[in-house]
Design an enzyme around this catalytic site. Structure first.
Site, PDB file in Angstrom:
ATOM      1  N   GLU A  94      64.561  22.234 -11.695  1.00 41.00           N
ATOM      2  CA  GLU A  94      65.383  22.023 -10.248  1.00 41.00           C
ATOM      3  C   GLU A  94      64.192  21.125  -9.414  1.00 41.00           C
ATOM      4  OE1 GLU A  94      68.209  20.875  -9.374  1.00 41.00           O
ATOM      5  OE2 GLU A  94      69.272  21.816 -11.066  1.00 41.00           O
ATOM      6  N   TYR A 177      69.649  22.397  -1.002  1.00 43.86           N
ATOM      7  CA  TYR A 177      70.020  21.942  -2.444  1.00 43.86           C
ATOM      8  C   TYR A 177      69.499  22.789  -3.423  1.00 43.86           C
ATOM      9  CZ  TYR A 177      69.793  19.801  -7.065  1.00 43.86           C
ATOM     10  OH  TYR A 177      70.160  19.609  -8.039  1.00 43.86           O
ATOM     11  N   ASP A 195      72.788  16.022  -3.438  1.00 43.45           N
ATOM     12  CA  ASP A 195      71.743  15.311  -3.365  1.00 43.45           C
ATOM     13  C   ASP A 195      71.966  13.903  -3.279  1.00 43.45           C
ATOM     14  OD1 ASP A 195      73.343  14.724  -5.553  1.00 43.45           O
ATOM     15  OD2 ASP A 195      71.516  14.555  -7.159  1.00 43.45           O
ATOM     16  N   CYS A 243      78.337   6.312 -11.521  1.00 42.85           N
ATOM     17  CA  CYS A 243      78.598   5.917 -10.013  1.00 42.85           C
ATOM     18  C   CYS A 243      77.262   5.693  -9.503  1.00 42.85           C
ATOM     19  CB  CYS A 243      79.287   6.888  -9.251  1.00 42.85           C
ATOM     20  SG  CYS A 243      79.977   6.499  -7.568  1.00 42.85           S
ATOM     21  N   CYS A 250      83.054   1.447 -12.947  1.00 43.82           N
ATOM     22  CA  CYS A 250      84.277   2.247 -12.267  1.00 43.82           C
ATOM     23  C   CYS A 250      85.133   2.405 -13.650  1.00 43.82           C
ATOM     24  CB  CYS A 250      85.005   1.428 -11.112  1.00 43.82           C
ATOM     25  SG  CYS A 250      83.959   1.213  -9.732  1.00 43.82           S
ATOM     26  N   CYS A 253      84.805   5.739 -15.028  1.00 49.03           N
ATOM     27  CA  CYS A 253      84.932   6.850 -14.243  1.00 49.03           C
ATOM     28  C   CYS A 253      85.913   7.718 -14.286  1.00 49.03           C
ATOM     29  CB  CYS A 253      84.890   6.098 -12.607  1.00 49.03           C
ATOM     30  SG  CYS A 253      84.649   7.781 -11.566  1.00 49.03           S
ATOM     31  N   CYS A 259      89.635   7.438  -6.126  1.00 54.00           N
ATOM     32  CA  CYS A 259      88.552   6.898  -5.201  1.00 54.00           C
ATOM     33  C   CYS A 259      89.080   6.023  -4.329  1.00 54.00           C
ATOM     34  CB  CYS A 259      87.452   6.230  -6.251  1.00 54.00           C
ATOM     35  SG  CYS A 259      85.961   5.640  -5.372  1.00 54.00           S
TER      36      CYS A 259
END
Length: 382
Positions: A94, A177, A195, A243, A250, A253, A259
């Site tokens: 991270e 985060y 994020d 995305c 799309c 997705c 959406c």
DNA sequence: TACGCGTGGTA
DNA sequence: TTACCAAGCGT
């Protein structure tokens, strides 16, 4: 041509009018019904309820969670930090991933783990050794904070990792985060993350650019109770692979039905002006040694790190007054594009700045990214 | 709060 | 080529 393909192409045209989509990929795997389902938006309530978006009721959020996690289980990338949930490894990944692309992290992550396989090894290592392992990744403050935090864990916490997001956040280099990411992934705590990926995904789901504070609120509403770590990673994976910035994919997705935007949102671009500068460096490579100079500990950018000695050339010096350039390359640091010229040093007369360092010890020196790049181009490194 | 902090991939 | 910008944090 099967009915499925015809359906897919129709779906492409239909959706494509709302947002730019990739052409359908063949062969088709999804059944036609799925595609028709994707194109059709859910019927808005005829009772006159004014829903701002499709995620503001708990049932829709449950549908979203299920679809996203199912997609993640089938499509997640095989990344080295996903092999287990060891807190040390999750934490290291991270920190390295902050503002840094996955592809750049993978190699450094594996190398770093070999050198410092656990928090005790990291805590007992010297700071220059840690910075040397970080060399090339950028944002070196992260490495300093990581090292500092490792010593806190090893000494003050007697080697026991913090168990909650709140406790992780006490450590240097760990903010909202990162604390939530570690707690959810390594400890299963129900803590949402936001994020750049999550921000973009949520903005598009709701159809507008939201203040970050609101995105956090939506993320906390959405996050899965049972699999918070996977859910958080799934949101980021969706943003990173489907995305994406610019034109989203799309058609691939898993939550396109839910959406609002189904495409890119306008605006948001901030122009960062880049300045251009020419710099000259001296490459003194003799008897298996390289002359390097250490940057001041007081500079804001890359303090204490090592680079090639810079040669000061009067601005505008050209022609016979200009040094003989042996190597040219480009390098960007922050908001400046550097036109880098490397001059080969051949004489040893006179006192020079810096130290001559054996080539076989360079791996232990905290080199700047530019120094590393020059030494690679000169085929001295790697 | 807005900005400084590195580097390299991508359209 | 240029500009954006990537799993943020600290001040």
């Amino acid at each position: 041509m099967s009915r499925l393909i015809v359906g897919r192409v129709l779906a492409w045209f239909t959706l494509g009018s709302a947002c730019k989509l990739d052409p359908p990929e063949l062969p088709i795997k999804a059944p036609l019904s799925k595609i028709e389902e994707m194109v059709a938006r859910p019927k808005s309530s005829s009772k006159g309820t004014s829903r701002e978006n499709m995620l503001d009721d708990s049932k829709s959020r449950a549908v979203f969670r299920r679809a996203l996690l199912k997609w993640y289980d089938a499509n997640k990338r095989d990344l080295p930090w996903r092999k287990d949930r060891d807190p040390y490894r999750v934490w290291l990944s991270e920190i390295m991933l902050q503002q840094t692309r996955v592809a750049a992290v993978i190699e450094k992550y594996n190398l770093f783990l070999k050198l410092f396989p656990n928090v005790e090894e990291l805590a007992t290592a010297s700071l220059p050794a840690v910075l040397a392992a970080w060399s090339g990744l950028g944002y070196y403050r992260r490495a300093r904070a990581l090292h500092h935090a490792a010593r806190t864990i090893a000494q003050d916490l007697r080697g026991k990792f913090p168990q909650t997001a709140e406790a992780w956040r006490e450590l240097p280099g760990i903010g909202r985060y990162t604390s939530a990411a570690i707690a959810s992934i390594a400890f299963g705590e129900k803590a949402a993350v936001v994020d750049g990926n999550v921000k973009r995904v949520v903005d598009r789901l709701l159809g507008r650019r939201l203040p970050v504070k609101e995105v956090w609120a939506h993320a906390e509403d959405l996050v899965s109770s049972k699999r918070p770590g996977d859910f958080n990673q799934a949101m980021m994976e969706l943003g990173a692979t489907v995305c994406v910035p610019g034109e989203p994919k799309c058609l691939r997705c898993p939550v396109v039905k839910l959406c609002t935007k189904r495409g890119n949102l306008p605006g948001g671009a901030k122009s960062a002006k880049l300045s251009k500068t020419t710099v000259f460096y001296s490459l003194d490579h003799r008897n298996g040694k390289i002359r390097l100079a250490q940057r001041s500990k007081d500079v804001s950018v890359m303090p204490d790190m090592w680079e090639l000695p810079e040669i000061v050339v009067p601005e505008g010096a050209t022609g016979v007054a200009s040094p003989t350039v042996w190597l040219k390359l480009k390098h960007g640091i922050m908001a400046t594009d550097y036109d880098v010229r490397v001059v080969r040093e051949t004489l040893s007369n006179g006192k020079k700045p810096g130290r001559r360092i054996p080539v076989d010890q360079l791996h232990a020196i905290p080199l700047t990214g530019l120094a590393r790049k020059i030494l690679k181009a000169a085929q001295i490194l790697d």
